[in-house]
Design a protein around this motif. Structure first.
Motif, short mmCIF file in Angstrom:
data_model
loop_
_atom_site.label_atom_id
_atom_site.label_comp_id
_atom_site.label_asym_id
_atom_site.label_seq_id
_atom_site.Cartn_x
_atom_site.Cartn_y
_atom_site.Cartn_z
N ASP A 8 0.86 -1.41 -0.07
CA ASP A 8 0.16 0.15 -0.08
C ASP A 8 0.76 1.17 0.01
N HIS A 10 0.60 3.79 -2.59
CA HIS A 10 -0.12 4.38 -2.96
C HIS A 10 0.54 5.81 -3.50
N ASP A 36 -1.17 -2.34 -4.63
CA ASP A 36 -1.35 -1.04 -4.34
C ASP A 36 -0.23 0.07 -4.51
N HIS A 64 -6.54 -0.87 -5.92
CA HIS A 64 -6.52 0.55 -6.54
C HIS A 64 -5.65 0.42 -8.06
N HIS A 118 -3.02 -9.71 -1.72
CA HIS A 118 -3.25 -8.10 -1.21
C HIS A 118 -4.37 -8.12 -0.27
N HIS A 151 -3.60 -4.33 2.28
CA HIS A 151 -5.26 -3.67 2.11
C HIS A 151 -5.74 -2.92 3.35
N HIS A 153 -4.01 -1.58 5.68
CA HIS A 153 -3.07 -0.43 6.04
C HIS A 153 -2.89 -0.40 7.59
#
Ligand code: ZN
Length: 246
Positions: A8, A10, A36, A64, A118, A151, A153
């Motif tokens: 993650d 991002h 992600d 995402h 994930h 996923h 976080h």
């Protein structure tokens, strides 16, 4: 063998760079990325480039990533996530897009006793492992001793014991022993958008020989990322939440 486990990201390049610096000082042999890479943050192409340069052994697709590739229905996304997805999709370079297309949300190495997902082993793109009940169902859905997931976080470890599933929140910098004879679900937390109330970037180092997993947290220049998010006209709340780790 020591694995650097990251998830993650991002598109948060500042957080990613600090994580990679910090992990390099501690040392690792290979990189496992749990998905992600993009979504929410302002540097999708650069974040993918930076991670690809490390030649990760494992590179999973997250919800995402697939959303930015147009492979998921955006209906379950909240309006901010949807706006960020559309922005990200427009930003992705063709080569980055082609690379992200090659990733799957679940990979396993049965001979090594390792699974990587994930979200969850049952539903690797969407399901969140948020409690011991979902973890118990998840243990039924993979065959190996260890499974790494992202996923949510939130850094978290679940152990499948004789009396059911035990959940523990690993403290930073404290190696947790992964006892043999028990199966484990391990989440390294999020590099680019932590959601456990600690705004510092999170990652894990897993030492398979010593059978330990250790969560590390690193501060990074949150204000710089927030400036980029606002300059890109991404939703302001995506900038604000980074200050609080939610
Ligand atoms: Zn995520």
């Amino acid at each position: 063998m020591i694995a650097l486990v990251i998830s993650d990201v991002h598109a948060n390049l500042e957080a990613l760079d600090r994580v990679l610096e910090d992990a390099a000082t501690r040392g690792y042999d290979e990189v496992w990325f749990l998905g992600d890479a993009v979504g929410y943050g302002p540097d999708p192409n650069a974040a993918v480039d930076r991670m690809r340069a490390l030649s990760p052994r494992i590179w999973l697709a997250g919800n995402h990533d697939w959303a930015a590739l147009g492979r998921l229905d955006l209906a379950p996304f909240n309006p901010e996530a949807r706006r960020a997805t559309e922005w990200t999709s427009a930003q992705l370079r063709p080569d980055v897009r082609a690379f992200l297309e090659t990733a799957e949300p679940r990979v396993e190495a049965l001979d090594e006793g390792l699974t990587w997902v994930h979200g969850s082993p049952r539903h690797p793109v969407w399901e969140y492992i948020l409690d011991a009940g979902i973890a118990a169902a998840s243990f039924e859905a993979f065959a190996t001793e260890l499974c790494f997931f992202g996923h949510t976080h939130v850094p978290m470890v679940y152990a499948e014991g004789l009396d059911g599933v035990e959940r523990s929140r690993p403290a930073a910098d404290q190696p947790m022993v992964l006892e043999a004879g028990t199966r484990w679900l391990i989440n390294p937390g999020s590099v680019g958008q932590p959601r456990d109330g600690d705004p510092r970037a999170a990652y894990a180092l897993v030492d398979l020989a010593a059978r330990t997993t250790t969560i590390h947290r690193v501060a990074y220049d949150i204000a710089a990322v927030q400036d980029k998010i606002l300059a890109a006209d991404l939703p302001p709340r995506l900038a604000a939440r980074l200050s609080f780790g939610w």
